[in-house]
Design an enzyme around this catalytic site. Structure first.
Site, PDB file in Angstrom:
ATOM      1  N   THR A  47       0.825  -1.206   0.000  1.00 14.24           N
ATOM      2  CA  THR A  47       0.000   0.000   0.000  1.00 14.24           C
ATOM      3  C   THR A  47       0.861   1.259   0.000  1.00 14.24           C
ATOM      4  OG1 THR A  47      -1.711  -1.167   1.241  1.00 14.24           O
ATOM      5  CG2 THR A  47      -1.832   1.227   1.207  1.00 14.24           C
ATOM      6  N   TYR A 110     -13.441  -3.933  -2.298  1.00 16.12           N
ATOM      7  CA  TYR A 110     -14.583  -3.579  -3.140  1.00 16.12           C
ATOM      8  C   TYR A 110     -15.568  -4.732  -3.352  1.00 16.12           C
ATOM      9  CZ  TYR A 110     -17.471  -1.407  -6.714  1.00 16.12           C
ATOM     10  OH  TYR A 110     -18.530  -0.901  -7.395  1.00 16.12           O
ATOM     11  N   TYR A 136      -2.957  -9.816   4.861  1.00 20.30           N
ATOM     12  CA  TYR A 136      -2.994  -8.404   5.246  1.00 20.30           C
ATOM     13  C   TYR A 136      -4.446  -8.023   5.506  1.00 20.30           C
ATOM     14  CZ  TYR A 136      -2.183  -3.313   4.835  1.00 20.30           C
ATOM     15  OH  TYR A 136      -2.126  -1.956   5.053  1.00 20.30           O
ATOM     16  N   ARG A 141      -9.303   0.139   4.932  1.00 19.88           N
ATOM     17  CA  ARG A 141      -9.121   0.364   3.497  1.00 19.88           C
ATOM     18  C   ARG A 141     -10.012  -0.544   2.650  1.00 19.88           C
ATOM     19  NH1 ARG A 141      -4.917   3.251   1.009  1.00 19.88           N
ATOM     20  NH2 ARG A 141      -3.479   4.208   2.479  1.00 19.88           N
ATOM     21  N   LYS A 164      -0.620  -9.586   8.852  1.00 18.36           N
ATOM     22  CA  LYS A 164      -0.426  -8.190   9.212  1.00 18.36           C
ATOM     23  C   LYS A 164      -1.797  -7.690   9.646  1.00 18.36           C
ATOM     24  CE  LYS A 164       0.701  -3.609   7.387  1.00 18.36           C
ATOM     25  NZ  LYS A 164       1.017  -2.787   6.192  1.00 18.36           N
ATOM     26  N   ILE A 204       4.856  -4.280  10.475  1.00 16.69           N
ATOM     27  CA  ILE A 204       5.107  -3.844   9.104  1.00 16.69           C
ATOM     28  C   ILE A 204       4.756  -2.375   9.088  1.00 16.69           C
ATOM     29  CG2 ILE A 204       4.492  -4.122   6.678  1.00 16.69           C
ATOM     30  CD1 ILE A 204       4.005  -7.082   7.262  1.00 16.69           C
TER      31      ILE A 204
END
Length: 293
Positions: A47, A110, A136, A141, A164, A204
């Site tokens: 990202t 999405y 992740y 997000r 993560k 991270i």
């Protein structure tokens, strides 16, 4: 017993761009700065590295460059996630082919898959490669959470070895369900110690782009039993972290890398330059931290 891919601080490194592509000379300097400053792993094209704006050929070339530049000094973990399972598989296989030590695979965004869909998505990716995979989970997000029970099921797949985790409230459940040979890394710089206190293996990190030594030391001190020293470092970073997230990542951190004297360039559209008042806040906090004059 599966070994962690890394223990400590992995930098989610920015990607320096020019108008024509990746600034590889600047990326090499950033990688050297990280390794010389104690960073335990390099996460490339995630990202913070703006992978979502990178065409596949550029994406894989950048991973290959990082692998060659690092030259086995620390693990290189490639961001290869996608909301299209077939695309994620293609990227993952290509990253493995150019020498990545592991993969970071984000929750599909999405589409809003079910938990069953998430399991199948990650299993298909894992079945396509042999190298380790870090899930992740970043609901802020993706608007989608990998539930602890789903992570438990995925942890039974041999090469899915870690997560993560940006959902702090479920870290303890993940640790309890998945056992000691599944690693949990903090995905938020302001909650590194809470994750470590629940059995995490590290972070991270975005802030490691500009304070790699302190980020490494924070984790190292905690894992070595120096909790007071680790707490002091975590508290010391909080105002800087606020400035680094005054706008959506990686807008502020790329500005911060530029303020340090490196060349990170600008973010690609649709991300824009940091607003003037936030740039002043960032500059002020970097001065207070002793990073710039």
């Amino acid at each position: 017993m599966r070994k962690p891919l890394f223990t400590g601080s992995a930098v989610a490194i920015v990607t320096p761009f020019t108008d024509n592509g990746v600034d590889y000379q600047s990326l090499a300097k950033l990688i050297e700065f990280q390794i010389q400053s104690g960073t335990d792993a390099i996460v490339i094209c995630a990202t913070t590295g703006e992978a979502s704006t990178m065409p596949d050929d550029e994406h894989i070339a950048t991973i290959k460059f990082a692998v060659e530049t690092v030259n086995k000094r620390v693990p290189v973990i490639a961001g290869t996630g996608s909301n299209d399972t077939r695309h994620a598989i293609e990227l993952s296989k290509a990253a493995e082919a150019v020498g990545a030590d592991g993969l970071l695979s984000v929750t599909p965004y999405y589409n809003k898959a079910t938990q069953k869909g998430l399991y199948k998505h990650f299993k298909l990716i894992a079945d396509s490669v042999k190298i380790p995979i870090i899930l992740y989970n970043v609901p802020s997000r993706t608007n989608l959470n990998i539930n602890p029970e789903t992570i438990k099921a995925l942890a039974k797949i041999e090469n899915i070895i870690a997560v993560k985790e940006c959902n702090l409230g479920q870290v303890g459940d993940v640790v309890n369900l998945c056992g000691e040979d599944f690693s949990v890394y903090s995905g938020d710089d302001n909650s590194v110690l809470p994750v470590l206190s629940l059995g995490g293996q590290g972070v991270i990190s975005v802030m490691a782009n500009i304070i790699p030594q302190d980020t490494h030391n924070m984790v190292a001190k905690f894992l070595q039993g120096d909790c007071k020293g680790a707490i002091k470092l975590q508290l010391q970073t909080l105002n800087l972290i606020k400035a680094l997230f005054s706008e959506v990542n990686p807008i502020p951190v790329k500005a911060a890398v530029n303020l340090l004297g490196f060349t990170a360039g600008q973010c690609r559209m649709p991300l824009t330059e940091l607003e003037d008042h936030n740039l002043e806040l960032l500059r002020s906090e970097m001065k207070a931290y002793g990073l710039i004059k």
